[in-house]
Design a protein around this motif. Structure first.
Motif, PDB file in Angstrom:
ATOM      1  N   GLU A   1      41.184  44.683  36.097  1.00  0.00           N
ATOM      2  CA  GLU A   1      39.786  44.749  36.532  1.00  0.00           C
ATOM      3  C   GLU A   1      39.665  45.519  37.847  1.00  0.00           C
ATOM      4  O   GLU A   1      38.752  46.319  38.041  1.00  0.00           O
ATOM      5  CB  GLU A   1      39.225  43.347  36.678  1.00  0.00           C
ATOM      6  CG  GLU A   1      37.759  43.317  37.095  1.00  0.00           C
ATOM      7  CD  GLU A   1      37.203  41.901  37.136  1.00  0.00           C
ATOM      8  OE1 GLU A   1      36.054  41.746  37.587  1.00  0.00           O
ATOM      9  OE2 GLU A   1      37.908  40.967  36.718  1.00  0.00           O
ATOM     10  N   GLY A  48      37.808  49.073  38.685  1.00  0.00           N
ATOM     11  CA  GLY A  48      36.875  49.231  39.798  1.00  0.00           C
ATOM     12  C   GLY A  48      37.252  50.398  40.679  1.00  0.00           C
ATOM     13  O   GLY A  48      36.383  51.141  41.147  1.00  0.00           O
ATOM     14  N   SER A  91      36.287  53.588  38.930  1.00  0.00           N
ATOM     15  CA  SER A  91      34.842  53.750  38.994  1.00  0.00           C
ATOM     16  C   SER A  91      34.407  54.264  40.363  1.00  0.00           C
ATOM     17  O   SER A  91      33.555  55.146  40.477  1.00  0.00           O
ATOM     18  CB  SER A  91      34.165  52.413  38.689  1.00  0.00           C
ATOM     19  OG  SER A  91      32.783  52.480  38.920  1.00  0.00           O
ATOM     20  N   GLU A 115      24.201  54.473  42.303  1.00  0.00           N
ATOM     21  CA  GLU A 115      23.417  53.809  41.265  1.00  0.00           C
ATOM     22  C   GLU A 115      22.443  54.786  40.599  1.00  0.00           C
ATOM     23  O   GLU A 115      22.278  54.778  39.374  1.00  0.00           O
ATOM     24  CB  GLU A 115      22.661  52.621  41.864  1.00  0.00           C
ATOM     25  CG  GLU A 115      23.547  51.449  42.270  1.00  0.00           C
ATOM     26  CD  GLU A 115      24.343  51.721  43.535  1.00  0.00           C
ATOM     27  OE1 GLU A 115      23.965  52.660  44.288  1.00  0.00           O
ATOM     28  OE2 GLU A 115      25.332  51.024  43.772  1.00  0.00           O
ATOM     29  N   GLY A 175      27.928  50.788  32.398  1.00  0.00           N
ATOM     30  CA  GLY A 175      28.513  49.632  33.067  1.00  0.00           C
ATOM     31  C   GLY A 175      30.028  49.735  33.160  1.00  0.00           C
ATOM     32  O   GLY A 175      30.627  49.376  34.180  1.00  0.00           O
ATOM     33  N   ILE A 176      30.656  50.245  32.118  1.00  0.00           N
ATOM     34  CA  ILE A 176      32.112  50.426  32.137  1.00  0.00           C
ATOM     35  C   ILE A 176      32.499  51.434  33.212  1.00  0.00           C
ATOM     36  O   ILE A 176      33.455  51.225  33.971  1.00  0.00           O
ATOM     37  CB  ILE A 176      32.615  50.872  30.746  1.00  0.00           C
ATOM     38  CG1 ILE A 176      32.440  49.728  29.734  1.00  0.00           C
ATOM     39  CG2 ILE A 176      34.086  51.298  30.817  1.00  0.00           C
ATOM     40  CD1 ILE A 176      32.697  50.135  28.300  1.00  0.00           C
ATOM     41  N   TYR A 191      32.481  47.458  35.471  1.00  0.00           N
ATOM     42  CA  TYR A 191      32.280  46.113  34.944  1.00  0.00           C
ATOM     43  C   TYR A 191      33.224  45.837  33.776  1.00  0.00           C
ATOM     44  O   TYR A 191      33.509  46.720  32.962  1.00  0.00           O
ATOM     45  CB  TYR A 191      30.839  45.936  34.457  1.00  0.00           C
ATOM     46  CG  TYR A 191      29.827  45.794  35.565  1.00  0.00           C
ATOM     47  CD1 TYR A 191      29.680  44.597  36.263  1.00  0.00           C
ATOM     48  CD2 TYR A 191      29.019  46.868  35.925  1.00  0.00           C
ATOM     49  CE1 TYR A 191      28.751  44.468  37.280  1.00  0.00           C
ATOM     50  CE2 TYR A 191      28.084  46.752  36.945  1.00  0.00           C
ATOM     51  CZ  TYR A 191      27.955  45.555  37.619  1.00  0.00           C
ATOM     52  OH  TYR A 191      27.042  45.431  38.633  1.00  0.00           O
ATOM     53  N   THR A 192      33.689  44.603  33.693  1.00  0.00           N
ATOM     54  CA  THR A 192      34.447  44.158  32.540  1.00  0.00           C
ATOM     55  C   THR A 192      33.479  43.783  31.421  1.00  0.00           C
ATOM     56  O   THR A 192      32.261  43.696  31.634  1.00  0.00           O
ATOM     57  CB  THR A 192      35.305  42.934  32.896  1.00  0.00           C
ATOM     58  OG1 THR A 192      34.431  41.857  33.269  1.00  0.00           O
ATOM     59  CG2 THR A 192      36.251  43.251  34.044  1.00  0.00           C
ATOM     60  N   GLY A 221      31.750  40.722  32.543  1.00  0.00           N
ATOM     61  CA  GLY A 221      30.745  41.035  33.548  1.00  0.00           C
ATOM     62  C   GLY A 221      29.496  41.640  32.933  1.00  0.00           C
ATOM     63  O   GLY A 221      28.362  41.304  33.316  1.00  0.00           O
ATOM     64  N   LEU A 222      29.680  42.530  31.967  1.00  0.00           N
ATOM     65  CA  LEU A 222      28.535  43.131  31.278  1.00  0.00           C
ATOM     66  C   LEU A 222      27.770  42.074  30.498  1.00  0.00           C
ATOM     67  O   LEU A 222      26.536  42.090  30.447  1.00  0.00           O
ATOM     68  CB  LEU A 222      29.013  44.244  30.340  1.00  0.00           C
ATOM     69  CG  LEU A 222      29.472  45.535  31.015  1.00  0.00           C
ATOM     70  CD1 LEU A 222      30.139  46.456  30.012  1.00  0.00           C
ATOM     71  CD2 LEU A 222      28.291  46.246  31.667  1.00  0.00           C
ATOM     72  N   ASN A 273      25.668  40.163  33.013  1.00  0.00           N
ATOM     73  CA  ASN A 273      24.592  40.982  33.581  1.00  0.00           C
ATOM     74  C   ASN A 273      23.505  41.303  32.562  1.00  0.00           C
ATOM     75  O   ASN A 273      22.319  41.392  32.907  1.00  0.00           O
ATOM     76  CB  ASN A 273      25.161  42.278  34.149  1.00  0.00           C
ATOM     77  CG  ASN A 273      25.841  42.078  35.487  1.00  0.00           C
ATOM     78  OD1 ASN A 273      25.715  41.019  36.089  1.00  0.00           O
ATOM     79  ND2 ASN A 273      26.567  43.074  35.955  1.00  0.00           N
TER      80      ASN A 273
END
Length: 267
Positions: A4, A8, A11, A188, A215-216, A220-221, A224-225, A228
């Motif tokens: 994870e 991150g 990302s 964002e 999201g990936i 986000y895992t 997590g997705l 959310n």
């Protein structure tokens, strides 16, 4: 580093492409990921070699690293066996990763200049051809007096290597462009625009599928997705599977590569 956390880090790397403070921010990411004392990145450009990143933990150390990087890009690469190991192959896509100690270098002058004087104990080197015979060479160093890179740290860097090298290549493209596009968008905002671009691209993806892909990329895992988006883990996995099939990709790294192809067209 956990998977994870590695995701991150990848990302975050994606989000800083084109940033004026790219070098400092890139080093911050890899320092957190593998605990490097300093790092350098070189790219072949216009028949020579240019420094893309030369950073360290302190300003004084960074100044020394930049001086050495200047020497390397001026003449050092010519006698570096790692840089000269293989001739460029335009179709080469693999990232070559290896752990190197100073004793690897037979040339005593080269070893003294670039490893013994700066007190280098160990290096993780990544190299890749990035199209049209161009090469990216990234090195991450530990100095004497510290523990060697652990297997977990090496594995984390190797796992992120395909994305890392694409990030560096894309940033180099922007750096060398005559008129680089503005990068004033927030992370964002940029990702929202990529999500829309994914949806608009031949109308391949549904909004949910594009949202999952974005999201990936944001790190986000699946869990997590799920939290959310307010949908089950299985539903997220289904959206991801359908999106990958539509985009004709099969992995997270390929998704990042697809992101790169879109972000180049966004200002």
């Amino acid at each position: 580093m956990h998977a994870e956390s590695t995701l991150g880090a990848m990302s975050e790397m994606v989000s800083i492409i084109g940033d004026p403070a790219f070098g400092d921010r890139f080093f911050g990411i890899v320092e957190r990921m593998i605990g490097a004392d300093h790092c350098t990145v070189f790219v072949s450009h216009g028949g020579g070699v240019q420094t893309l990143v030369a950073e360290a933990q302190t300003d004084a150390a960074a100044a020394r690293v930049r001086q050495l990087a200047g020497l390397y890009s001026e003449r050092g690469y010519r006698t570096d066996p790692v840089w000269n190991r293989a001739s460029p192959r335009p179709t080469e896509t693999a990232v070559h990763a290896e752990v190197i100690a100073p004793g690897y270098f037979a040339d005593p002058a080269y070893r003294r200049e670039f490893y013994e004087k700066p007190n280098i104990m160990e290096e993780i080197a990544l190299s890749a051809e990035v199209g049209c015979g161009r090469r990216v060479y990234a090195s991450f160093y530990r100095e004497q007096g510290r523990a060697r890179f652990s297997e977990a740290e090496i594995s984390a860097l190797q796992a992120s290597a395909p994305v890392t090298m694409q990030v560096l290549a894309k940033h180099a493209d922007l750096t060398h462009a005559v008129a680089a596009p503005s990068r004033s968008l927030s992370r964002e905002d940029l990702l929202r625009r990529v999500q829309q671009a994914m949806m608009d691209e031949n109308s391949l993806l549904t909004q949910r599928e594009a949202e999952v892909c974005t999201g990936i990329v944001l790190g986000y895992t699946i869990l997590g997705l799920s939290l959310n988006m307010g949908i089950s883990v299985n539903t997220v996995a289904t959206h991801r599977k359908r999106a990958y099939a539509k985009l004709r990709i099969s992995s997270q790294n390929e998704l990042f590569a697809h992101y790169f192809s879109l972000v180049e067209n966004l200002s």
